[in-house]
Design an enzyme around this catalytic site. Structure first.
Site, PDB file in Angstrom:
ATOM      1  N   HIS A 323      29.462  -2.595  41.828  1.00  0.00           N
ATOM      2  CA  HIS A 323      29.258  -3.919  41.224  1.00  0.00           C
ATOM      3  C   HIS A 323      27.979  -4.536  41.784  1.00  0.00           C
ATOM      4  CE1 HIS A 323      30.788  -7.247  38.789  1.00  0.00           C
ATOM      5  NE2 HIS A 323      30.106  -7.983  39.634  1.00  0.00           N
ATOM      6  N   ALA A 324      27.129  -5.064  40.883  1.00  0.00           N
ATOM      7  CA  ALA A 324      25.805  -5.563  41.266  1.00  0.00           C
ATOM      8  C   ALA A 324      25.895  -6.700  42.280  1.00  0.00           C
ATOM      9  CB  ALA A 324      25.068  -6.055  40.026  1.00  0.00           C
ATOM     10  N   HIS A 353      19.336 -11.186  36.449  1.00  0.00           N
ATOM     11  CA  HIS A 353      20.350 -12.004  37.128  1.00  0.00           C
ATOM     12  C   HIS A 353      20.278 -11.779  38.637  1.00  0.00           C
ATOM     13  CE1 HIS A 353      24.287 -14.002  37.681  1.00  0.00           C
ATOM     14  NE2 HIS A 353      24.400 -13.126  38.669  1.00  0.00           N
ATOM     15  N   GLU A 354      20.242 -10.511  39.038  1.00  0.00           N
ATOM     16  CA  GLU A 354      20.219 -10.193  40.480  1.00  0.00           C
ATOM     17  C   GLU A 354      18.897 -10.615  41.099  1.00  0.00           C
ATOM     18  OE1 GLU A 354      23.921  -9.229  40.078  1.00  0.00           O
ATOM     19  OE2 GLU A 354      22.853  -9.496  41.954  1.00  0.00           O
ATOM     20  N   HIS A 357      18.768 -14.150  42.157  1.00  0.00           N
ATOM     21  CA  HIS A 357      19.311 -14.428  43.494  1.00  0.00           C
ATOM     22  C   HIS A 357      18.234 -14.192  44.559  1.00  0.00           C
ATOM     23  CE1 HIS A 357      23.381 -15.097  42.218  1.00  0.00           C
ATOM     24  NE2 HIS A 357      23.593 -13.866  41.812  1.00  0.00           N
ATOM     25  N   GLU A 381      23.841 -18.704  40.467  1.00  0.00           N
ATOM     26  CA  GLU A 381      24.162 -17.780  39.372  1.00  0.00           C
ATOM     27  C   GLU A 381      23.314 -18.040  38.143  1.00  0.00           C
ATOM     28  OE1 GLU A 381      26.580 -15.994  41.939  1.00  0.00           O
ATOM     29  OE2 GLU A 381      25.763 -15.310  40.038  1.00  0.00           O
ATOM     30  N   HIS A 483      35.876  -9.463  41.033  1.00  0.00           N
ATOM     31  CA  HIS A 483      35.800 -10.649  41.869  1.00  0.00           C
ATOM     32  C   HIS A 483      37.113 -10.994  42.539  1.00  0.00           C
ATOM     33  CE1 HIS A 483      32.391 -10.594  39.249  1.00  0.00           C
ATOM     34  NE2 HIS A 483      31.780 -11.481  39.987  1.00  0.00           N
ATOM     35  N   TYR A 493      30.228 -19.010  37.628  1.00  0.00           N
ATOM     36  CA  TYR A 493      29.601 -18.438  36.432  1.00  0.00           C
ATOM     37  C   TYR A 493      29.817 -19.354  35.227  1.00  0.00           C
ATOM     38  CZ  TYR A 493      29.588 -14.326  39.413  1.00  0.00           C
ATOM     39  OH  TYR A 493      29.406 -13.458  40.464  1.00  0.00           O
TER      40      TYR A 493
HETATM   41  O1  LIG Z   1      29.367 -10.600  38.947  1.00  0.00           O
HETATM   42  C1  LIG Z   1      28.331 -10.772  38.358  1.00  0.00           C
HETATM   43  C2  LIG Z   1      27.007 -10.341  38.990  1.00  0.00           C
HETATM   44  C3  LIG Z   1      27.190 -10.133  40.503  1.00  0.00           C
HETATM   45  C4  LIG Z   1      26.601 -11.289  41.363  1.00  0.00           C
HETATM   46  O2  LIG Z   1      25.193 -11.249  41.300  1.00  0.00           O
HETATM   47  O3  LIG Z   1      27.009 -12.567  40.857  1.00  0.00           O
HETATM   48  C5  LIG Z   1      27.079 -11.136  42.842  1.00  0.00           C
HETATM   49  C6  LIG Z   1      28.603 -11.118  42.988  1.00  0.00           C
HETATM   50  C7  LIG Z   1      28.948 -10.890  44.430  1.00  0.00           C
HETATM   51  C8  LIG Z   1      29.192 -11.975  45.285  1.00  0.00           C
HETATM   52  C9  LIG Z   1      29.514 -11.754  46.628  1.00  0.00           C
HETATM   53  C10 LIG Z   1      29.582 -10.442  47.119  1.00  0.00           C
HETATM   54  C11 LIG Z   1      29.333  -9.368  46.261  1.00  0.00           C
HETATM   55  C12 LIG Z   1      29.006  -9.588  44.918  1.00  0.00           C
HETATM   56  N1  LIG Z   1      26.565 -12.280  43.600  1.00  0.00           N
HETATM   57  C13 LIG Z   1      25.534 -12.109  44.456  1.00  0.00           C
HETATM   58  O4  LIG Z   1      25.013 -11.026  44.666  1.00  0.00           O
HETATM   59  C14 LIG Z   1      25.087 -13.317  45.170  1.00  0.00           C
HETATM   60  C15 LIG Z   1      24.211 -13.213  46.251  1.00  0.00           C
HETATM   61  C16 LIG Z   1      23.788 -14.347  46.935  1.00  0.00           C
HETATM   62  C17 LIG Z   1      24.219 -15.618  46.523  1.00  0.00           C
HETATM   63  C18 LIG Z   1      25.091 -15.719  45.451  1.00  0.00           C
HETATM   64  C19 LIG Z   1      25.530 -14.575  44.784  1.00  0.00           C
HETATM   65  N2  LIG Z   1      28.259 -11.300  37.111  1.00  0.00           N
HETATM   66  C20 LIG Z   1      29.487 -11.761  36.456  1.00  0.00           C
HETATM   67  C21 LIG Z   1      29.266 -12.524  35.134  1.00  0.00           C
HETATM   68  C22 LIG Z   1      27.879 -12.781  34.725  1.00  0.00           C
HETATM   69  C23 LIG Z   1      27.260 -13.985  34.732  1.00  0.00           C
HETATM   70  N3  LIG Z   1      25.978 -13.870  34.270  1.00  0.00           N
HETATM   71  C24 LIG Z   1      25.752 -12.588  33.925  1.00  0.00           C
HETATM   72  C25 LIG Z   1      24.627 -11.975  33.402  1.00  0.00           C
HETATM   73  C26 LIG Z   1      24.658 -10.600  33.200  1.00  0.00           C
HETATM   74  C27 LIG Z   1      25.802  -9.871  33.506  1.00  0.00           C
HETATM   75  C28 LIG Z   1      26.974 -10.502  34.023  1.00  0.00           C
HETATM   76  C29 LIG Z   1      26.901 -11.852  34.222  1.00  0.00           C
HETATM   77  C30 LIG Z   1      30.368 -10.542  36.096  1.00  0.00           C
HETATM   78  O5  LIG Z   1      29.838  -9.415  36.115  1.00  0.00           O
HETATM   79  O6  LIG Z   1      31.531 -10.783  35.801  1.00  0.00           O
HETATM   80 ZN   LIG Z   2      25.179 -13.541  40.532  1.00  0.00          ZN
END
Ligand SMILES: O=C(CCC(O)(O)[C@H](Cc1ccccc1)NC(=O)c1ccccc1)N[C@@H](Cc1c[nH]c2ccccc12)C(=O)O
Ligand SMILES: [Zn+2]
Length: 595
Positions: A323-324, A353-354, A357, A381, A483, A493
């Site tokens: 997971h990204a 998206h990544e 961050h 996000e 999550h 989100y």
């Molecule tokens: O989960 C993610 C992307 C992952 C993340 O970049 O948000 C990641 C999640 C995460 C949090 C904590 C530990 C491990 C993974 N968040 C971060 O990497 C992150 C880093 C620093 C600060 C805040 C978030 N997206 C969500 C929904 C989503 C919203 N916008 C999108 C755009 C494209 C694709 C998906 C989404 C999903 O896939 O259901």
């Molecule tokens: Zn994110």
């Protein structure tokens, strides 16, 4: 108060220097586990996580020994408030280690689960992981039974194994929240938005956007009944869409069924995946394309170490958390992304998206560690998604050569808006319901025996989807979404899907855009870059309403820009849906939960 305020300031400086070292060690150990899921790396990760917790607990106690609410310097007071907010680190070493272990175990189950016995496979022992295999099937198959197999098997090999662990885990999170003075862990999570009426605000926004979602749902349901006419009697008469038909394992974004719902099917669609593959795009090229968009706005490029240490693709020699995610090592120079990139448009969007961050990390890297965070979690996000709104426009895709035959006429415009709605409008109820369900688990309204029943009650009510096959009350379908085992909050989100259109509108205005909002591309606008860059530079040093007002002129989250963006499509959907039934029954169809 002044005397010890000077002393406090001194201590905070020392704390900040020390925190960078302790937090760095913890992130390195966590990175090593996430990119190589071995027992040794799990032990190392738990060890450094416990060391960080001891440091945070100690620091929190010291911070709380100051009367910081009465400091003259409100910025210093805010910093102390954040140092004192230590989350799970408040737990005893035993409880802390237990919750760490439970989370690591659930993460490992999720990240290594595989589905076997695929219908039509001659080798029943052939097994398929979520990334990329099962996601690929959900995205491209139109075979009802193949989709049902992937959808059901994934839940059986992931979430089904977790309910007991999750119950114990949630209990420990609540214990920590209680020790920190919160009603429960949901109360703690909502406190990050610094507004008494946060839950009400979310409900208000959901009610405002629900009509938009209902129109899209009605149209998509009608089209799916045509595509799956051979299974028409398996569509519940309650108006719910069978969850496995929407092109995504969780029905959270519907872009992969774009071809079946395109307003002008004879005109080209806006999913440029095929063109990317035809042009030999690679994950590296996708990352470089994304970075170039950021630097075209005058934002900070990725660092040398970023390119050296980022994990861009799934390794073939070890288990990883696919997971990204984006990683700040808190040493002001080490920033990485970890994702199992495939060449597709949705992965190009995820890459933005990544990288959003990481851009935030770069913009706030010189602030005290307490402030190296989003204005609120939704801010973090939203950054990458805002830039992706420009990248997704026909204007931009043509400019970078991915959309050779686009005809810019009303049909083309609607095809574009539909593609965007399948990502953004479809997501809204899903982004809302995950933490509605978790807040109820933390508050005790949802007990373990009701985990799955309440989960489906919300999926049916908010999303208007139903399972293609009966689910057991003892299943744990919430655990089949990353999550939940990863304990990553999700309302962020939902908030991001509102804020990103407010940010987009502000950037488009700054760039002097005169197109309709949905056709605005801020590419190469330094003014737009300054607007979003100044917001990121603040980190979490000021209340997010202040940061939002500086950028957009209002302190309020508002769905107005989102509604403006999708205006033309809503009109068209209302015409298409005239005379048809809209909506679905609040209760799940018969047979959703089976004994
Ligand atoms: O989960 C993610 C992307 C992952 C993340 O970049 O948000 C990641 C999640 C995460 C949090 C904590 C530990 C491990 C993974 N968040 C971060 O990497 C992150 C880093 C620093 C600060 C805040 C978030 N997206 C969500 C929904 C989503 C919203 N916008 C999108 C755009 C494209 C694709 C998906 C989404 C999903 O896939 O259901
Ligand atoms: Zn994110």
């Amino acid at each position: 108060a002044l005397a010890n305020e000077e002393e406090a300031r001194q201590w905070a400086e020392e704390y900040n220097a020390e925190a960078q070292v302790v937090w760095y060690d913890n992130v390195v150990a966590s990175w090593n586990y996430n990119t190589n899921l071995t027992d040794y790396n799990q032990d190392e990760s738990l060890k450094y996580s416990a060391i960080k917790a001891a440091f945070d607990r100690e620091s929190g106690l010291t911070a709380s020994s100051y009367d910081y609410e009465n400091f003259e310097d409100q910025l210093l007071a805010r910093q102390f408030r954040k140092i004192a907010d230590i989350g799970e680190a408040v737990l005893s070493e035993e409880d802390f280690n237990r919750q760490s272990e439970l989370r690591a175990e659930m993460q490992r189950i999720y990240s290594t689960a595989e589905a076997c016995n695929k219908p039509g496979d001659d080798d029943p022992d052939k097994c398929y992981p979520l990334d990329p295999d099962l996601e690929q099937i959900m995205a491209t198959s139109t075979d009802w039974d193949e989709l049902k197999w992937a959808w059901e098997s994934w839940r059986d090999v992931s979430g089904r194994l977790m309910p007991d662990m999750y119950e114990e885990y949630a209990g420990l999170l609540n214990k920590a929240a209680d020790m920190n003075g919160y009603d429960d862990n949901g109360d703690y999570w909502r406190s990050w938005y610094e507004m008494e009426t946060f839950a009400e605000e979310c409900e208000r926004i959901w009610q405002q956007l629900r009509p938009l979602y209902e129109q899209l749902h009605a149209y998509v349901l009608r089209k799916l009944k045509e595509v799956h006419a051979d299974h028409i009697d398996e569509f519940p008469f309650t108006g719910h869409i069978p969850a496995h038909l929407l092109g995504n394992m969780w029905s959270q974004s519907w872009g992969n069924i774009e071809e079946f719902v395109r307003p002008a099917p004879e005109k080209p669609g806006l999913d440029v995946t095929e063109e990317m593959i035809r042009q030999g795009y690679t994950p590296l090229k996708m990352f470089e394309l994304s970075e170039e968009f950021f630097t075209s706005l005058g934002l900070i490029p990725m660092t040398e170490k970023f390119w050296d240490d980022t994990m861009m693709v799934k390794p073939d020699d070890r288990d990883v958390v696919c997971h990204a995610s984006a990683w700040d090592f808190y040493n002001q120079e080490d920033f990485r992304i970890k994702q199992c990139t495939e060449v597709s448009m949705s992965w190009l969007i995820t890459t933005h998206h990544e990288m959003g961050h990481v851009e935030y990390f770069l913009q706030y890297k010189d602030l005290p560690v307490q402030y190296r965070d989003g204005g609120n979690p939704g801010f973090h996000e939203a950054i990458g998604d805002v830039l992706a709104l420009s990248v997704s426009t026909p204007e931009h895709l043509e400019e970078i050569g991915l959309l050779p035959d686009f005809e810019d006429d009303p049909d083309g415009d609607l095809n574009f808006l539909m593609n965007q709605a399948l990502a953004k409008i479809a997501f809204i109820p899903f982004g809302y319901l995950i933490d509605q369900w978790r807040w109820n688990v933390f508050s005790g309204e949802t007990q373990k025996e009701d985990y799955n029943t309440d989960w489906w009650e919300m999926r049916c009510r908010y999303q208007g989807v139903a399972p293609p096959v009966g689910r057991l009350a003892t299943d744990f379908d919430a655990g089949a979404k990353y999550h939940v085992p990863a304990n990553t909050p999700y309302i962020r989100y939902f908030i991001s899907h509102i804020l990103q259109f407010q940010f987009h509108k502000a950037m488009c205005d700054a760039a002097g855009n005169t197109n309709p909002l949905h056709r605005c591309d801020v590419y190469r606008s330094e003014e737009a870059g300054t607007a979003i860059g100044d917001l990121m530079k603040l980190g979490s040093s000021v209340h997010w309403e202040e940061a939002l007002e500086a950028m957009t002129g209002t302190t309020e989250m508002s769905a107005e820009p989102l509604v403006e963006y999708f205006g033309p499509l809503l009109e068209w959907l209302e015409e298409q849906n005239a005379g048809e039934t809209i909506g679905w029954s609040n209760e799940c169809p018969e047979g959703t939960i089976v004994p």
